[in-house]
Motif scaffolding. Structure first.
Motif, PDB file in Angstrom:
ATOM      1  N   ILE A 122       0.852  -1.183   0.000  1.00  0.00           N
ATOM      2  CA  ILE A 122       0.000   0.000   0.000  1.00  0.00           C
ATOM      3  C   ILE A 122       0.894   1.242   0.000  1.00  0.00           C
ATOM      4  O   ILE A 122       1.712   1.425   0.905  1.00  0.00           O
ATOM      5  CB  ILE A 122      -0.936   0.029   1.226  1.00  0.00           C
ATOM      6  CG1 ILE A 122      -1.815  -1.223   1.255  1.00  0.00           C
ATOM      7  CG2 ILE A 122      -1.804   1.285   1.215  1.00  0.00           C
ATOM      8  CD1 ILE A 122      -2.678  -1.343   2.492  1.00  0.00           C
ATOM      9  N   LYS A 123       0.730   2.081  -1.004  1.00  0.00           N
ATOM     10  CA  LYS A 123       1.521   3.295  -1.120  1.00  0.00           C
ATOM     11  C   LYS A 123       0.634   4.485  -0.808  1.00  0.00           C
ATOM     12  O   LYS A 123      -0.284   4.824  -1.548  1.00  0.00           O
ATOM     13  CB  LYS A 123       2.093   3.407  -2.535  1.00  0.00           C
ATOM     14  CG  LYS A 123       3.048   4.592  -2.702  1.00  0.00           C
ATOM     15  CD  LYS A 123       3.625   4.634  -4.097  1.00  0.00           C
ATOM     16  CE  LYS A 123       4.576   5.809  -4.264  1.00  0.00           C
ATOM     17  NZ  LYS A 123       5.153   5.862  -5.642  1.00  0.00           N
ATOM     18  N   GLU A 124       0.880   5.132   0.324  1.00  0.00           N
ATOM     19  CA  GLU A 124       0.062   6.265   0.756  1.00  0.00           C
ATOM     20  C   GLU A 124       0.315   7.484  -0.136  1.00  0.00           C
ATOM     21  O   GLU A 124       1.437   7.724  -0.588  1.00  0.00           O
ATOM     22  CB  GLU A 124       0.380   6.625   2.209  1.00  0.00           C
ATOM     23  CG  GLU A 124       0.071   5.518   3.205  1.00  0.00           C
ATOM     24  CD  GLU A 124      -1.407   5.247   3.335  1.00  0.00           C
ATOM     25  OE1 GLU A 124      -2.219   6.123   2.929  1.00  0.00           O
ATOM     26  OE2 GLU A 124      -1.777   4.170   3.814  1.00  0.00           O
ATOM     27  N   SER A 125      -0.751   8.225  -0.388  1.00  0.00           N
ATOM     28  CA  SER A 125      -0.642   9.447  -1.197  1.00  0.00           C
ATOM     29  C   SER A 125      -1.760  10.402  -0.793  1.00  0.00           C
ATOM     30  O   SER A 125      -2.645  10.052  -0.016  1.00  0.00           O
ATOM     31  CB  SER A 125      -0.729   9.116  -2.692  1.00  0.00           C
ATOM     32  OG  SER A 125      -1.990   8.538  -2.978  1.00  0.00           O
ATOM     33  N   PHE A 126      -1.707  11.632  -1.342  1.00  0.00           N
ATOM     34  CA  PHE A 126      -2.754  12.609  -1.020  1.00  0.00           C
ATOM     35  C   PHE A 126      -4.101  12.205  -1.619  1.00  0.00           C
ATOM     36  O   PHE A 126      -5.152  12.441  -1.039  1.00  0.00           O
ATOM     37  CB  PHE A 126      -2.340  14.001  -1.518  1.00  0.00           C
ATOM     38  CG  PHE A 126      -1.221  14.605  -0.725  1.00  0.00           C
ATOM     39  CD1 PHE A 126      -1.442  15.072   0.575  1.00  0.00           C
ATOM     40  CD2 PHE A 126       0.060  14.701  -1.258  1.00  0.00           C
ATOM     41  CE1 PHE A 126      -0.405  15.631   1.313  1.00  0.00           C
ATOM     42  CE2 PHE A 126       1.094  15.252  -0.514  1.00  0.00           C
ATOM     43  CZ  PHE A 126       0.869  15.715   0.776  1.00  0.00           C
ATOM     44  N   ASN A 127      -4.084  11.616  -2.784  1.00  0.00           N
ATOM     45  CA  ASN A 127      -5.316  11.197  -3.457  1.00  0.00           C
ATOM     46  C   ASN A 127      -5.639   9.746  -3.114  1.00  0.00           C
ATOM     47  O   ASN A 127      -4.740   8.895  -3.106  1.00  0.00           O
ATOM     48  CB  ASN A 127      -5.164  11.340  -4.980  1.00  0.00           C
ATOM     49  CG  ASN A 127      -4.935  12.783  -5.389  1.00  0.00           C
ATOM     50  OD1 ASN A 127      -5.550  13.695  -4.842  1.00  0.00           O
ATOM     51  ND2 ASN A 127      -4.048  12.990  -6.355  1.00  0.00           N
ATOM     52  N   THR A 128      -6.907   9.496  -2.834  1.00  0.00           N
ATOM     53  CA  THR A 128      -7.318   8.124  -2.511  1.00  0.00           C
ATOM     54  C   THR A 128      -7.367   7.282  -3.779  1.00  0.00           C
ATOM     55  O   THR A 128      -7.606   7.793  -4.881  1.00  0.00           O
ATOM     56  CB  THR A 128      -8.697   8.106  -1.837  1.00  0.00           C
ATOM     57  OG1 THR A 128      -9.657   8.728  -2.699  1.00  0.00           O
ATOM     58  CG2 THR A 128      -8.659   8.824  -0.508  1.00  0.00           C
ATOM     59  N   ASN A 143       0.001  -9.944  -5.957  1.00  0.00           N
ATOM     60  CA  ASN A 143       0.969  -8.951  -6.423  1.00  0.00           C
ATOM     61  C   ASN A 143       0.361  -7.562  -6.627  1.00  0.00           C
ATOM     62  O   ASN A 143       1.016  -6.699  -7.215  1.00  0.00           O
ATOM     63  CB  ASN A 143       1.589  -9.415  -7.754  1.00  0.00           C
ATOM     64  CG  ASN A 143       2.322 -10.727  -7.611  1.00  0.00           C
ATOM     65  OD1 ASN A 143       3.094 -10.917  -6.670  1.00  0.00           O
ATOM     66  ND2 ASN A 143       2.081 -11.653  -8.546  1.00  0.00           N
ATOM     67  N   ILE A 144      -0.861  -7.360  -6.166  1.00  0.00           N
ATOM     68  CA  ILE A 144      -1.502  -6.062  -6.411  1.00  0.00           C
ATOM     69  C   ILE A 144      -0.862  -4.977  -5.543  1.00  0.00           C
ATOM     70  O   ILE A 144      -0.325  -5.250  -4.467  1.00  0.00           O
ATOM     71  CB  ILE A 144      -3.020  -6.107  -6.143  1.00  0.00           C
ATOM     72  CG1 ILE A 144      -3.302  -6.439  -4.675  1.00  0.00           C
ATOM     73  CG2 ILE A 144      -3.719  -7.064  -7.068  1.00  0.00           C
ATOM     74  CD1 ILE A 144      -4.768  -6.251  -4.309  1.00  0.00           C
ATOM     75  N   LYS A 145      -0.942  -3.744  -6.039  1.00  0.00           N
ATOM     76  CA  LYS A 145      -0.443  -2.580  -5.319  1.00  0.00           C
ATOM     77  C   LYS A 145      -1.570  -1.566  -5.217  1.00  0.00           C
ATOM     78  O   LYS A 145      -2.237  -1.277  -6.198  1.00  0.00           O
ATOM     79  CB  LYS A 145       0.760  -1.975  -6.037  1.00  0.00           C
ATOM     80  CG  LYS A 145       1.952  -2.916  -6.150  1.00  0.00           C
ATOM     81  CD  LYS A 145       3.092  -2.275  -6.921  1.00  0.00           C
ATOM     82  CE  LYS A 145       4.264  -3.256  -7.060  1.00  0.00           C
ATOM     83  NZ  LYS A 145       5.390  -2.655  -7.831  1.00  0.00           N
ATOM     84  N   LEU A 146      -1.756  -1.049  -4.022  1.00  0.00           N
ATOM     85  CA  LEU A 146      -2.863  -0.121  -3.780  1.00  0.00           C
ATOM     86  C   LEU A 146      -2.355   1.211  -3.250  1.00  0.00           C
ATOM     87  O   LEU A 146      -1.324   1.264  -2.573  1.00  0.00           O
ATOM     88  CB  LEU A 146      -3.841  -0.733  -2.763  1.00  0.00           C
ATOM     89  CG  LEU A 146      -4.674  -1.913  -3.268  1.00  0.00           C
ATOM     90  CD1 LEU A 146      -5.311  -2.657  -2.094  1.00  0.00           C
ATOM     91  CD2 LEU A 146      -5.740  -1.438  -4.234  1.00  0.00           C
ATOM     92  N   GLY A 147      -3.121   2.274  -3.542  1.00  0.00           N
ATOM     93  CA  GLY A 147      -2.816   3.585  -3.004  1.00  0.00           C
ATOM     94  C   GLY A 147      -3.557   3.811  -1.697  1.00  0.00           C
ATOM     95  O   GLY A 147      -3.952   2.860  -1.018  1.00  0.00           O
TER      96      GLY A 147
END
Length: 444
Positions: A25-31, A90-94
């Motif tokens: 999980i890669k945190e960012s300003f946009n969901t 292998n999924i990547k999420l924001g």
């Protein structure tokens, strides 16, 4: 309802935390909006004992006629979902949306596909077609909510949410799960599906549900008298009907296909539109409109009590809407006290309980044809007669009600109308009251 959602949220939160172990999980300003559709996949993976079996089912489904008839967009969407399932490790999420748990709880409680699957499993738990038929009905719901008139209706609920979330709220507020539990029970019995094998019964039920959901806007023609150059003529006009229909053939507004009476009747006998049905005397005999209707409007009064009884008999029949409302009102508390023991068809158990509780002197007419609660808590057939004060029909109504009582005494006799006329012409009201003791008992 909100207590239920809160309970579901807590369950989902625990399971989702477990399912997210190892997910990047890669945190960012946009969901990341993909959370809304990937989170249910992550939750589902835990319950699939054999992923290969699920993938084999998807391959079989892609060979079905239903899948072949879908457009390229549906097929691309389905494949994209399937590819995500195969690569879940292998999924990547924001960043996770703040309302994710709320949305997932509503999906679990009231999403059309989820509600359909639960309702069908009460009758068809052993059928290998359960998943495929669920998807077909869910797709019909998708089409229903994507129609212009329904978008206008649902969109007004909350201007700040995306439309698909408004559909969730609409389904939750209207308790779609209860609607489908009741509808499938009624359809299963009324179509005689309990007399055939499970797969055939599920196929027939699916066709009926899709047909009801698929009734689209129709176009009706009517004549208007207009004056032009001091002459009167008939002018043809066109009218689009969304939620009310006439019981007759009509043309679909979009593709001009003919909508037949049988389709209109099937749709009216469902919890979905049309909600108002207009008919001439053709609809007053031999047809059933009782499954979701308890109100009848007599635009004109019939000339005899036989026709009046026939008209109102269309909505007063076996397990009619008014009967079910009374049964539900009586056993509402019983349902909550015994909810852990209700594992199959809720309505079947409700009627079994009502039959077990009836008085010894009662017969099988109760609770299936007659079921009344105490005054103030009882639902009844609603009769509406919009006549003008001091009109001819106002006096005719009093006479008709009196004749109706006499008719019920003469019911079953040869030449009923002649007998009714003879009694009314030759006996005073006091003698008629005494004759009521001699009415024919049609109880089984």
């Amino acid at each position: 309802m909100w207590d239920l959602l809160e309970e579901i949220k807590q369950i989902i939160k625990k399971k989702l935390n477990k399912a997210l172990v190892g997910v990047e999980i890669k945190e960012s300003f946009n969901t990341d909006e993909s959370w809304y559709w990937l989170a249910p996949l992550l939750l589902e993976k835990e319950y699939l004992d054999d992923q290969a079996e699920f993938l084999n089912w998807t391959e079989d489904f892609k060979k079905s006629e239903f899948f072949k008839e879908r457009g390229a967009g549906f097929k691309e969407h389905f494949q994209h979902y399937l590819n995500a399932f195969k690569d879940l490790n292998n999924i990547k999420l924001g960043s996770m949306p703040d309302d994710l748990l709320d949305v997932l709880a509503k999906i679990a409680a009231a999403a059309p596909g989820t509600a359909v699957r639960r309702a069908l499993s009460l009758q068809f738990a052993e059928s290998e077609q359960l998943n495929s038929r669920t998807l077909e009905i869910a797709y019909a719901f998708r089409n229903l909510f994507n129609r212009a008139e329904n978008i206008t209706l649902v969109s007004g609920l909350d201007l700040h949410k995306p439309y698909w979330q408004k559909v969730l709220d609409y389904s939750l507020d209207g308790n779609l799960q209860s609607v489908l539990d009741e509808y499938f029970h009624i359809l299963y019995e009324s179509a005689g599906l309990n007399n055939i094998d499970q797969n055939s019964a599920l196929t027939e039920l699916t066709k009926s549900v899709i047909s009801s959901l698929g009734l689209r806007t129709v176009s009706l023609d009517y004549d208007e008298v207009v004056k032009e150059n001091n002459k009167y003529k008939l002018q043809k006009n066109n009218l689009r009907c969304h939620y009310a229909l006439k019981f007759d053939k009509a043309k679909n507004y979009y593709d001009q296909e003919v909508v037949r009476e049988s389709q209109v009747r099937e749709a009216f006998n469902s919890p979905f539109k049309p909600f108002i049905l207009a008919t001439t005397s053709i609809g007053q005999e031999g047809l059933d409109f009782h499954q979701y209707c308890r109100s009848i409007i007599h635009w004109n009064l019939p000339g005899n009590p036989v026709d009046l009884e026939q008209r109102e008999g269309r909505i007063h029949r076996y397990k009619g809407y008014v009967i079910r409302k009374n049964v539900a009102a009586r056993y509402r508390d019983w349902i909550f006290k015994n909810d852990n023991n209700i594992k199959s068809d809720l309505w079947k158990q409700l009627f079994e309980q009502a039959a077990a509780d009836r008085k010894e002197e009662m017969n099988d007419l109760e609770p299936f044809w007659i079921f009344e609660n105490e005054e103030g808590k009882n639902y009844a057939i609603e009769r509406h007669i919009p006549y003008y004060p001091m009109s001819r029909e106002s006096s005719h109504l009093d006479q008709l009600k009196k004749s109706l009582a006499v008719y019920r005494m003469a019911f079953g006799q040869a030449r009923q109308e002649d007998l009714v006329d003879f009694i009314e012409e030759n006996l005073s009201d006091c003698y008629i009251d005494k004759l009521m003791d001699y009415r024919i008992d049609l109880a089984p």
